[in-house]
Scaffold this motif. Structure first.
Motif, PDB file in Angstrom:
ATOM      1  N   MET A  89       0.811  -1.214   0.000  1.00 29.91           N
ATOM      2  CA  MET A  89       0.000   0.000   0.000  1.00 29.91           C
ATOM      3  C   MET A  89       0.850   1.272   0.000  1.00 29.91           C
ATOM      4  SD  MET A  89      -2.897   1.083   2.763  1.00 29.91           S
ATOM      5  CE  MET A  89      -3.583  -0.563   2.735  1.00 29.91           C
ATOM      6  N   GLY A  90       2.017   1.207   0.618  1.00 29.86           N
ATOM      7  CA  GLY A  90       2.870   2.394   0.705  1.00 29.86           C
ATOM      8  C   GLY A  90       3.299   2.905  -0.658  1.00 29.86           C
ATOM      9  N   VAL A  91       3.622   1.993  -1.571  1.00 25.12           N
ATOM     10  CA  VAL A  91       4.035   2.386  -2.920  1.00 25.12           C
ATOM     11  C   VAL A  91       2.869   3.066  -3.637  1.00 25.12           C
ATOM     12  CG1 VAL A  91       4.794   1.552  -5.170  1.00 25.12           C
ATOM     13  CG2 VAL A  91       5.772   0.590  -3.083  1.00 25.12           C
ATOM     14  N   ASN A  92       1.675   2.479  -3.524  1.00 25.07           N
ATOM     15  CA  ASN A  92       0.490   3.064  -4.176  1.00 25.07           C
ATOM     16  C   ASN A  92       0.177   4.449  -3.635  1.00 25.07           C
ATOM     17  OD1 ASN A  92       0.109   0.839  -5.793  1.00 25.07           O
ATOM     18  ND2 ASN A  92      -1.360  -0.138  -4.435  1.00 25.07           N
ATOM     19  N   LEU A  93       0.268   4.601  -2.308  1.00 29.59           N
ATOM     20  CA  LEU A  93      -0.002   5.903  -1.699  1.00 29.59           C
ATOM     21  C   LEU A  93       1.031   6.937  -2.135  1.00 29.59           C
ATOM     22  CD1 LEU A  93      -1.100   4.995   1.940  1.00 29.59           C
ATOM     23  CD2 LEU A  93      -2.481   6.125   0.188  1.00 29.59           C
ATOM     24  N   ALA A  94       2.304   6.532  -2.184  1.00 28.22           N
ATOM     25  CA  ALA A  94       3.366   7.461  -2.599  1.00 28.22           C
ATOM     26  C   ALA A  94       3.141   7.906  -4.042  1.00 28.22           C
ATOM     27  CB  ALA A  94       4.730   6.793  -2.453  1.00 28.22           C
ATOM     28  N   PHE A  95       2.804   6.954  -4.905  1.00 27.17           N
ATOM     29  CA  PHE A  95       2.540   7.269  -6.303  1.00 27.17           C
ATOM     30  C   PHE A  95       1.325   8.183  -6.428  1.00 27.17           C
ATOM     31  CE2 PHE A  95       1.069   5.973 -10.657  1.00 27.17           C
ATOM     32  CZ  PHE A  95       2.148   6.533 -11.332  1.00 27.17           C
ATOM     33  N   GLY A  96       0.298   7.890  -5.651  1.00 24.66           N
ATOM     34  CA  GLY A  96      -0.920   8.694  -5.679  1.00 24.66           C
ATOM     35  C   GLY A  96      -0.689  10.115  -5.200  1.00 24.66           C
ATOM     36  N   ILE A  97       0.086  10.262  -4.115  1.00 22.23           N
ATOM     37  CA  ILE A  97       0.375  11.599  -3.589  1.00 22.23           C
ATOM     38  C   ILE A  97       1.191  12.404  -4.598  1.00 22.23           C
ATOM     39  CG2 ILE A  97       1.673  12.835  -1.807  1.00 22.23           C
ATOM     40  CD1 ILE A  97       0.811  10.616   0.151  1.00 22.23           C
ATOM     41  N   ALA A  98       2.119  11.740  -5.292  1.00 12.24           N
ATOM     42  CA  ALA A  98       2.913  12.427  -6.317  1.00 12.24           C
ATOM     43  C   ALA A  98       2.010  12.942  -7.434  1.00 12.24           C
ATOM     44  CB  ALA A  98       3.968  11.472  -6.880  1.00 12.24           C
ATOM     45  N   ILE A  99       1.059  12.107  -7.884  1.00 16.17           N
ATOM     46  CA  ILE A  99       0.124  12.532  -8.932  1.00 16.17           C
ATOM     47  C   ILE A  99      -0.727  13.703  -8.443  1.00 16.17           C
ATOM     48  CG2 ILE A  99      -1.934  11.829 -10.237  1.00 16.17           C
ATOM     49  CD1 ILE A  99      -0.730   9.065 -10.486  1.00 16.17           C
ATOM     50  N   ALA A 100      -1.190  13.625  -7.186  1.00 20.07           N
ATOM     51  CA  ALA A 100      -2.013  14.700  -6.623  1.00 20.07           C
ATOM     52  C   ALA A 100      -1.238  16.012  -6.576  1.00 20.07           C
ATOM     53  CB  ALA A 100      -2.488  14.320  -5.220  1.00 20.07           C
ATOM     54  N   MET A 101       0.041  15.948  -6.190  1.00 20.32           N
ATOM     55  CA  MET A 101       0.862  17.161  -6.115  1.00 20.32           C
ATOM     56  C   MET A 101       1.052  17.775  -7.500  1.00 20.32           C
ATOM     57  SD  MET A 101       1.666  17.745  -2.953  1.00 20.32           S
ATOM     58  CE  MET A 101       3.102  18.781  -3.010  1.00 20.32           C
ATOM     59  N   ILE A 102       1.265  16.936  -8.503  1.00 22.10           N
ATOM     60  CA  ILE A 102       1.434  17.442  -9.867  1.00 22.10           C
ATOM     61  C   ILE A 102       0.139  18.096 -10.349  1.00 22.10           C
ATOM     62  CG2 ILE A 102       1.866  16.780 -12.266  1.00 22.10           C
ATOM     63  CD1 ILE A 102       3.652  14.518 -11.158  1.00 22.10           C
ATOM     64  N   TYR A 103      -1.000  17.464 -10.029  1.00 27.54           N
ATOM     65  CA  TYR A 103      -2.299  18.021 -10.420  1.00 27.54           C
ATOM     66  C   TYR A 103      -2.508  19.396  -9.785  1.00 27.54           C
ATOM     67  CZ  TYR A 103      -7.309  18.615 -10.980  1.00 27.54           C
ATOM     68  OH  TYR A 103      -8.548  19.123 -11.296  1.00 27.54           O
ATOM     69  N   VAL A 104      -2.247  19.503  -8.497  1.00 24.33           N
ATOM     70  CA  VAL A 104      -2.406  20.783  -7.794  1.00 24.33           C
ATOM     71  C   VAL A 104      -1.469  21.831  -8.382  1.00 24.33           C
ATOM     72  CG1 VAL A 104      -2.079  21.956  -5.571  1.00 24.33           C
ATOM     73  CG2 VAL A 104      -3.232  19.740  -5.648  1.00 24.33           C
ATOM     74  N   PHE A 105      -0.240  21.421  -8.719  1.00 26.01           N
ATOM     75  CA  PHE A 105       0.732  22.345  -9.312  1.00 26.01           C
ATOM     76  C   PHE A 105       0.208  22.913 -10.633  1.00 26.01           C
ATOM     77  CE2 PHE A 105       4.262  22.976 -12.323  1.00 26.01           C
ATOM     78  CZ  PHE A 105       4.969  23.959 -11.662  1.00 26.01           C
ATOM     79  N   PHE A 106      -0.266  22.031 -11.510  1.00 25.77           N
ATOM     80  CA  PHE A 106      -0.819  22.476 -12.792  1.00 25.77           C
ATOM     81  C   PHE A 106      -2.007  23.405 -12.573  1.00 25.77           C
ATOM     82  CE2 PHE A 106       1.681  19.192 -14.793  1.00 25.77           C
ATOM     83  CZ  PHE A 106       1.868  19.640 -16.083  1.00 25.77           C
ATOM     84  N   ASP A 107      -2.881  23.021 -11.659  1.00 29.00           N
ATOM     85  CA  ASP A 107      -4.094  23.795 -11.400  1.00 29.00           C
ATOM     86  C   ASP A 107      -3.744  25.200 -10.909  1.00 29.00           C
ATOM     87  OD1 ASP A 107      -7.057  23.910 -11.038  1.00 29.00           O
ATOM     88  OD2 ASP A 107      -6.496  24.189  -8.941  1.00 29.00           O
ATOM     89  N   LYS A 108      -2.810  25.312  -9.994  1.00 29.81           N
ATOM     90  CA  LYS A 108      -2.442  26.613  -9.433  1.00 29.81           C
ATOM     91  C   LYS A 108      -1.708  27.488 -10.446  1.00 29.81           C
ATOM     92  CE  LYS A 108      -4.088  26.262  -5.275  1.00 29.81           C
ATOM     93  NZ  LYS A 108      -5.212  27.147  -4.871  1.00 29.81           N
ATOM     94  N   VAL A 109      -0.741  26.894 -11.153  1.00 29.50           N
ATOM     95  CA  VAL A 109       0.064  27.676 -12.095  1.00 29.50           C
ATOM     96  C   VAL A 109      -0.803  28.253 -13.206  1.00 29.50           C
ATOM     97  CG1 VAL A 109       1.834  27.509 -13.890  1.00 29.50           C
ATOM     98  CG2 VAL A 109       2.247  26.526 -11.640  1.00 29.50           C
ATOM     99  N   PHE A 110      -1.644  27.420 -13.806  1.00 27.81           N
ATOM    100  CA  PHE A 110      -2.472  27.900 -14.905  1.00 27.81           C
ATOM    101  C   PHE A 110      -3.563  28.853 -14.408  1.00 27.81           C
ATOM    102  CE2 PHE A 110      -0.492  24.336 -17.051  1.00 27.81           C
ATOM    103  CZ  PHE A 110      -0.296  24.839 -18.328  1.00 27.81           C
TER     104      PHE A 110
END
Length: 346
Positions: free
Chosen positions: A290-311
């Motif tokens: 589960m730790g790998v899935n959560l880490a991967f998921g959090i990374a995707i979430a951070m990238i999504y938030v980054f795109f959302d804020k920048v644009f």
């Protein structure tokens, strides 16, 4: 759904605690009544829960599905002949419920919470910071009248280098200049210092000068200096009317208002996209668990938030199209969701 609700119940108190720890000093310094603090955190909860619904659901889906994958329940489910699309159906039903609630919240409840949240913040926590546009204010008041102020001071309700223009058709009928404009609250009028009016009639110009003059104008003080978060405090119908009025006035903040409007629709759509990504990522049993899935998921979430804020910032502070800024993250992550889903089906 239970995992999602538990995620909300866990993270909201943590958010309140962190915010309170950061601001308790200013609250005590300004003697904020306990009742106002309680209402502030009620607004705080609604305001941020609305913004973070997609991420909360995303993480809760990863958590729940990873547990199923680790227990080999997903393999058994699919081996029984059930398609991956059928396996995905309950997730999409849950996402639909959350998206519907997020849509209702964003259209009607979040604007009310935003008003209380921002008013408290600028009343007690940011006393010396203006929330109004104060420099180079240019507005079209109606079809005939335009105003300009080079610098406005909300505290004293006064501005410098004021200009008022009145047109009939394409013809300028008169123009008023003043070195200073001050709002007289008891008369609901404006006092102009070093008043100068130039009128034009059939090619003949007349000039009127006075040291001081009190004038009634067809605009309110709020029209002259709109607050920066004005769009966030309006329900969807009010927001459409507000944006239309601001476009007629030539407001420079249209990009910001359009971003607020479009996000009311893009946020519920992002719930479906992030749900599909979460299921596709976490339905595969991995060595790290589960730790790998959560880490991967959090990374995707951070990238999504980054795109959302920048644009979002690009649209608010430039001529970058608001519709592109708001929907671009959903388009990119929508393509990613389709790719991951196809791989998961295999």
């Amino acid at each position: 759904m239970f995992t999602f609700l538990m995620m909300l119940l866990l993270f909201v108190p943590i958010g309140i605690t962190v915010d309170l720890a950061e601001k308790v000093g200013k609250m005590l310094e300004n003697d904020v009544p306990f009742g106002e603090i309680a209402f502030y955190y009620l607004d705080f909860t609604v305001y941020f829960a609305n913004l973070l619904f997609p991420l909360f659901l995303f993480l809760s889906v990863i958590w729940f599905t990873s547990k199923l994958a680790n227990n080999t329940e997903i393999v058994a489910f699919l081996s029984s002949g059930v398609s991956f699309s059928r396996f995905l159906r309950p997730y999409m039903i849950g996402a639909s419920i959350v998206a519907g609630f997020a849509l209702f919240l964003g259209m009607y409840l979040a604007p009310i919470a935003s008003q209380g949240f921002n008013e408290f913040k600028f009343k007690y926590l940011k006393k010396n910071k203006s929330v109004q546009q104060t420099k180079d204010v240019y507005q079209q008041i109606n079809d005939h009248d335009y105003i300009y102020v080079s610098n406005f001071i909300p505290k004293t309700k006064s501005g410098l280098n004021f200009t008022y223009e009145h047109f009939e058709g394409n013809e300028l009928k008169y123009k008023i200049f003043a070195d200073r404009i001050s709002y007289v609250e008891k008369d609901s009028a404006y006092k102009l210092t070093t008043y100068l009016k130039r009128s034009f009639d059939n090619g003949i110009e007349t000039v009127e000068k006075e040291t001081q003059k009190t004038v009634q104008f067809p605009f309110e003080l709020e029209d002259l200096t709109p607050v920066e978060y004005a769009a966030e405090t309006k329900s969807y119908g009010e927001l459409l009317d507000f944006i239309a009025a601001e476009k007629r006035r030539g407001s420079p903040n249209i990009g910001r208002y359009e971003v607020v409007k479009l996000k009311k629709w893009s946020l519920p759509v992002s719930i479906f996209i992030l749900t599909i990504i979460a299921v596709a990522v976490s339905s595969i049993k991995r060595r790290g668990g589960m730790g790998v899935n959560l880490a991967f998921g959090i990374a995707i979430a951070m990238i999504y938030v980054f795109f959302d804020k920048v644009f979002g910032v690009m649209a608010e502070q430039s001529n970058f199209p608001a519709i592109v800024a708001v929907w671009f993250p959903n388009v990119i992550f929508g393509i990613l969701a389709i790719y991951l889903l196809q791989n998961a089906k295999r």
